[in-house]
Design an enzyme around this catalytic site. Structure first.
Site, mmCIF file in Angstrom:
data_model
loop_
_atom_site.group_PDB
_atom_site.id
_atom_site.type_symbol
_atom_site.label_atom_id
_atom_site.label_comp_id
_atom_site.label_asym_id
_atom_site.label_seq_id
_atom_site.Cartn_x
_atom_site.Cartn_y
_atom_site.Cartn_z
ATOM 1 C CG HIS A 87 -1.885 1.046 1.267
ATOM 2 N ND1 HIS A 87 -1.592 2.333 1.653
ATOM 3 C CD2 HIS A 87 -3.185 1.035 0.922
ATOM 4 C CE1 HIS A 87 -2.678 3.065 1.550
ATOM 5 N NE2 HIS A 87 -3.666 2.306 1.109
ATOM 6 C CE1 TYR A 94 8.661 -5.534 7.402
ATOM 7 C CE2 TYR A 94 9.415 -3.410 6.562
ATOM 8 C CZ TYR A 94 9.692 -4.699 6.980
ATOM 9 O OH TYR A 94 10.980 -5.168 6.977
ATOM 10 C CG ASP A 159 -7.904 -12.893 -6.463
ATOM 11 O OD1 ASP A 159 -6.798 -12.365 -6.237
ATOM 12 O OD2 ASP A 159 -8.433 -12.939 -7.591
ATOM 13 C CG PHE A 185 -0.535 -4.495 12.005
ATOM 14 C CD1 PHE A 185 0.734 -4.147 12.437
ATOM 15 C CD2 PHE A 185 -1.026 -3.907 10.849
ATOM 16 C CE1 PHE A 185 1.500 -3.242 11.720
ATOM 17 C CE2 PHE A 185 -0.269 -2.995 10.126
ATOM 18 C CZ PHE A 185 1.000 -2.666 10.559
ATOM 19 C CG ASP A 221 6.612 -7.702 9.890
ATOM 20 O OD1 ASP A 221 7.509 -7.001 10.400
ATOM 21 O OD2 ASP A 221 5.408 -7.327 9.808
ATOM 22 C CD GLU A 246 9.504 -7.487 14.186
ATOM 23 O OE1 GLU A 246 9.859 -6.323 14.406
ATOM 24 O OE2 GLU A 246 8.496 -7.753 13.500
ATOM 25 C CG HIS A 329 13.606 -2.639 9.310
ATOM 26 N ND1 HIS A 329 13.990 -3.832 9.891
ATOM 27 C CD2 HIS A 329 12.264 -2.683 9.242
ATOM 28 C CE1 HIS A 329 12.911 -4.558 10.147
ATOM 29 N NE2 HIS A 329 11.848 -3.883 9.766
ATOM 30 C CG ASP A 330 10.993 -1.742 12.817
ATOM 31 O OD1 ASP A 330 10.471 -0.956 12.005
ATOM 32 O OD2 ASP A 330 10.648 -2.929 12.935
ATOM 33 C CD GLN A 335 13.290 8.388 6.257
ATOM 34 O OE1 GLN A 335 12.199 7.864 6.091
ATOM 35 N NE2 GLN A 335 14.046 8.779 5.248
ATOM 36 C CE1 TYR A 419 44.089 -3.579 33.147
ATOM 37 C CE2 TYR A 419 42.522 -5.135 32.215
ATOM 38 C CZ TYR A 419 43.303 -4.710 33.272
ATOM 39 O OH TYR A 419 43.300 -5.414 34.435
#
Ligand SMILES: *[C@@H]1O[C@H](CO)[C@@H](O)[C@H](O)[C@H]1NC(C)=O
Ligand SMILES: *[C@@H]1O[C@H](CO)[C@@H](O)[C@H](O)[C@H]1NC(C)=O
Ligand SMILES: *[C@@H]1O[C@H](CO)[C@@H](O)[C@H](O)[C@H]1NC(C)=O
Length: 450
Positions: A87, A94, A159, A185, A221, A246, A329-330, A335, A419
């Site tokens: 998207h 993701y 589909d 999520f 993920d 993850e 990346h997270d 960013q 040391y």
């Protein structure tokens, strides 16, 4: 991506801008990897950061440019970003939509296949980021919810309708699937992974990623989004050379608000998760990440030894399933930067994970930056001493400004400011320094030096 519940806007309700490019049959030239890597010898390179999707030239071509360096450094596997069209609200991949459409913000399907071939030619495996907890619809259902999914294949594979969505999903109240078995999520509908047809459809897609693109393994993920035993089904159905989940839950805090010394419960949850997959997946060692960065930040290297005298992260109890890392990346990209390793102490982090048991991961930004030579020296030491995920670690000292350990009694390493290099004595006459830098040093047993 493991943050959920923070952004609750409905990104899947945006208008779809890109025209669908069908997943067409390409002239197959997939180069298979010559031999299998023993999972215990894996050294992983994360081949992207959060900015990669916005790269001016296609990211897959950028990645192809480091194949030689990766081979030189003894990298066995490279972790690619999510391969599918995503998207527009999640160009990093993701928020996947048409899973069979491999033209993404990282480049075209052909560029992906070329990059995979280039790594294979050097014997390096390719690990695909698998984002299946959730998925973005491309059309609205009869209630106006974005819960109609298109696979991007011409024959209707993947589909799906609202029956693929968990009945209790928030805020996508369209589903008629079973209740979610993990965390919600909120930026996309959560998929019902208890449904055998869904399992079959996604396993078919993953097997297609293996045969059509040449992927060798998976990085799952947001593995807290559904039960570990369901993830184990995908691993079983697709037989990857390497699989890592993850499982990002926060480390424990002490009464002072800082991270607690005792993280045994945190790492036990990772152990339990690995077992819930039927031991079919490894998992990122978030325990070591949390402890190590806190330890180097403020000269608290005593944190690196647990109450049994072992390393205090997951590598202290289940090293063969622990994928160690410093940043990803997270946590570390400019960013995102959600939970960064102290930027001035990164090499101490690598001196630790590249000499220790576990399966070490090198982050792209660090691999191509000014630490490259130091990292390569460390991986070379790991390789020629046959240090692997299951190596023995004997901690010699774990005090505020000095951590010292012997690995397989073949090398000794230290991190910490006690040391400086000029004042370092070898741990015994049999050992000599093979690499050193600010606040770290590695000695090797003389007989095994090159
Ligand atoms: C999903 O899998 C089921 C069971 O194998 C199969 O009948 C169905 O056609 C598949 N559907 C899609 C959309 O891939
Ligand atoms: C520990 O504190 C951090 C920072 O405030 C927080 O993000 C995290 O959720 C806390 N950990 C737990 C287990 O609550
Ligand atoms: C790394 O290895 C190279 C080549 O062997 C050597 O010249 C360099 O001094 C080493 N650097 C460190 C920090 O050990």
């Amino acid at each position: 991506m493991a943050k959920f519940g923070l952004l609750s806007f409905l990104v899947c309700s945006c208008i779809i801008i890109n025209a669908a490019l069908p997943a067409q049959a390409q002239t197959a030239s997939t180069v298979s990897k010559l031999s299998k890597t023993d999972p215990l010898n894996t050294v992983l390179l994360q081949g992207f950061n959060w900015q990669a999707a916005k790269s001016t030239s296609p990211w897959y071509n950028v990645l192809k440019g480091i194949v030689e360096d990766a081979a030189d450094a003894g990298i066995t596997d490279v972790w690619f970003p999510p391969p599918s069209q995503s998207h527009p609200g999640g160009p990093e991949g993701y928020l996947p939509q048409r899973l069979y459409d491999l033209n993404s913000n990282y480049g075209s399907e052909q560029e992906l296949r070329d990059a995979v071939d280039a790594f294979h030619q050097k014997g390096i495996g390719c690990v695909s980021d698998i984002v299946i907890n959730h998925r973005c619809g491309t059309k609205q259902d009869d209630k106006g919810m974005w819960c109609v999914f298109e696979g991007g294949a011409e024959d209707g594979r993947l589909d799906w309708g609202p029956s693929a969505v968990c009945v209790n999903d928030k805020p996508y109240a369209c589903g008629s699937g079973q209740a979610d078995t993990g965390g919600d999520f909120t930026r996309a509908p959560d998929i019902d992974h208890t449904n055998p047809a869904i399992q079959a459809n996604l396993s078919e897609w993953m097997n297609w990623l293996k045969s059509h693109v040449g992927f060798d393994g998976w990085r799952f993920d947001f593995a807290l989004g559904y039960e570990g035993k369901l993830l184990g089904i995908y691993a079983e159905n697709t037989n990857p050379e390497f699989a890592v989940g993850e499982v990002w839950d926060p480390v424990a805090n002490g009464s002072d608000g800082r991270i607690a010394y005792d993280q045994d419960a945190h790492r036990q949850r990772l152990v339990d998760w690995v077992h819930s997959t039927g031991d079919r997946a490894t998992t990122f060692d978030f325990t070591t990440k949390g402890i190590l960065q806190e330890a180097v930040k403020s000269n608290e290297l005593w944190r690196l030894k647990d109450s049994n005298g072992k390393p205090s992260g997951l590598i202290g109890v289940l090293p063969q399933k622990a994928v160690t890392f410093i940043d990803n990346h997270d946590t570390g990209s400019t960013q995102q930067n959600t939970w960064p390793f102290p930027p001035d102490k990164l090499i101490l982090g690598y001196a630790y994970i590249l000499t220790h048991p576990g399966i070490p991961t090198i982050f792209y930004d660090h691999f191509v930056g000014n630490m490259k030579t130091e990292i390569k020296n460390l991986t070379a030491i790991r390789k020629r001493n046959n240090i692997n995920a299951n190596s023995n670690c004997r901690i010699i000292t774990a005090e505020g400004d000095l951590y010292m350990a012997a690995i397989d009694e073949k090398i000794v390493m230290k991190i910490g400011s006690r040391y400086d290099v000029g004042n370092l004595a070898p741990p015994s006459p049999d050992f000599s320094i093979v690499t050193a830098g600010i606040d770290y040093c590695v000695w090797e047993k003389k007989s095994s030096s090159p």
